[in-house]
Design a protein around this motif. Structure first.
Motif, mmCIF file in Angstrom:
data_model
loop_
_atom_site.group_PDB
_atom_site.id
_atom_site.type_symbol
_atom_site.label_atom_id
_atom_site.label_comp_id
_atom_site.label_asym_id
_atom_site.label_seq_id
_atom_site.Cartn_x
_atom_site.Cartn_y
_atom_site.Cartn_z
ATOM 1 N N GLU A 32 0.826 -1.211 0.000
ATOM 2 C CA GLU A 32 0.000 0.000 0.000
ATOM 3 C C GLU A 32 0.856 1.255 0.000
ATOM 4 O O GLU A 32 0.454 2.292 -0.499
ATOM 5 N N ALA A 33 2.076 1.165 0.549
ATOM 6 C CA ALA A 33 2.933 2.339 0.708
ATOM 7 C C ALA A 33 3.866 2.584 -0.467
ATOM 8 O O ALA A 33 4.184 3.733 -0.775
ATOM 9 N N GLN A 34 4.342 1.508 -1.126
ATOM 10 C CA GLN A 34 5.347 1.700 -2.177
ATOM 11 C C GLN A 34 5.496 0.466 -3.042
ATOM 12 O O GLN A 34 5.025 -0.612 -2.689
ATOM 13 N N ILE A 35 6.185 0.643 -4.145
ATOM 14 C CA ILE A 35 6.661 -0.460 -4.973
ATOM 15 C C ILE A 35 8.154 -0.559 -4.696
ATOM 16 O O ILE A 35 8.874 0.436 -4.792
ATOM 17 N N ALA A 36 8.615 -1.745 -4.337
ATOM 18 C CA ALA A 36 10.031 -1.954 -4.066
ATOM 19 C C ALA A 36 10.540 -3.035 -5.013
ATOM 20 O O ALA A 36 9.956 -4.118 -5.098
ATOM 21 N N ALA A 37 11.603 -2.724 -5.728
ATOM 22 C CA ALA A 37 12.227 -3.687 -6.631
ATOM 23 C C ALA A 37 13.632 -3.972 -6.129
ATOM 24 O O ALA A 37 14.347 -3.051 -5.717
#
Length: 145
Positions: A56-61
């Motif tokens: 919900e807070a971010q996309i992390a790759a």
């Protein structure tokens, strides 16, 4: 920016229809688990596997680089990485644990409402930075004697 935040499944569907997928540069698949993640294979960079988590807070790759215990003079190398951080655009170094073993990793974050094109740029940059880190940075480090 998109009006609706991405989920793992909507991002996969969008990546599947992006030119980077249709031209064979990348493929994406959902890895099921407690929290499903997207595994993006970047074929243009030696089938490098990037893992994409959408919350919900971010996309992390992120991408694993090499085991920490294989790094000569680990403490000095960690300091070197912190100082070299400014030379790696759009990515950060970290240490992740997989099956009880620490690995150097490279990661980047985006807003969940980032455009698909921005996400593809981040994935490409992360792949490029990972290859550079695994070759240039690792080989350039010569521990102080």
């Amino acid at each position: 920016m998109t009006d609706t935040p991405w989920t793992v499944r909507t991002l996969k569907a969008a990546l599947d229809s992006h030119p980077a997928s249709s031209n064979g540069e990348v493929t994406a698949r959902v890895v099921e688990g407690t929290d499903p993640v997207l595994m993006v294979t970047v074929h243009s960079h030696g089938d490098l596997e990037l893992f994409v988590n959408v919350s919900e807070a971010q996309i992390a790759a992120s991408v694993l680089l090499w085991p920490c215990d294989e790094q000569q003079n680990r403490a000095a190398f960690n300091e070197f990485l912190l100082k070299a951080q400014k030379l790696v655009p759009l990515s950060n170094f970290g240490i992740g644990t997989v099956d009880g073993r620490d690995f150097y990793e490279l990661f980047g974050e985006l807003a969940t409402t980032s455009s698909l094109e921005t996400i593809v740029i981040e994935l490409r940059m992360l792949a490029e930075n990972a290859i550079a880190a695994a070759t240039d940075l690792r080989q350039a480090f010569v521990p102080a004697t």
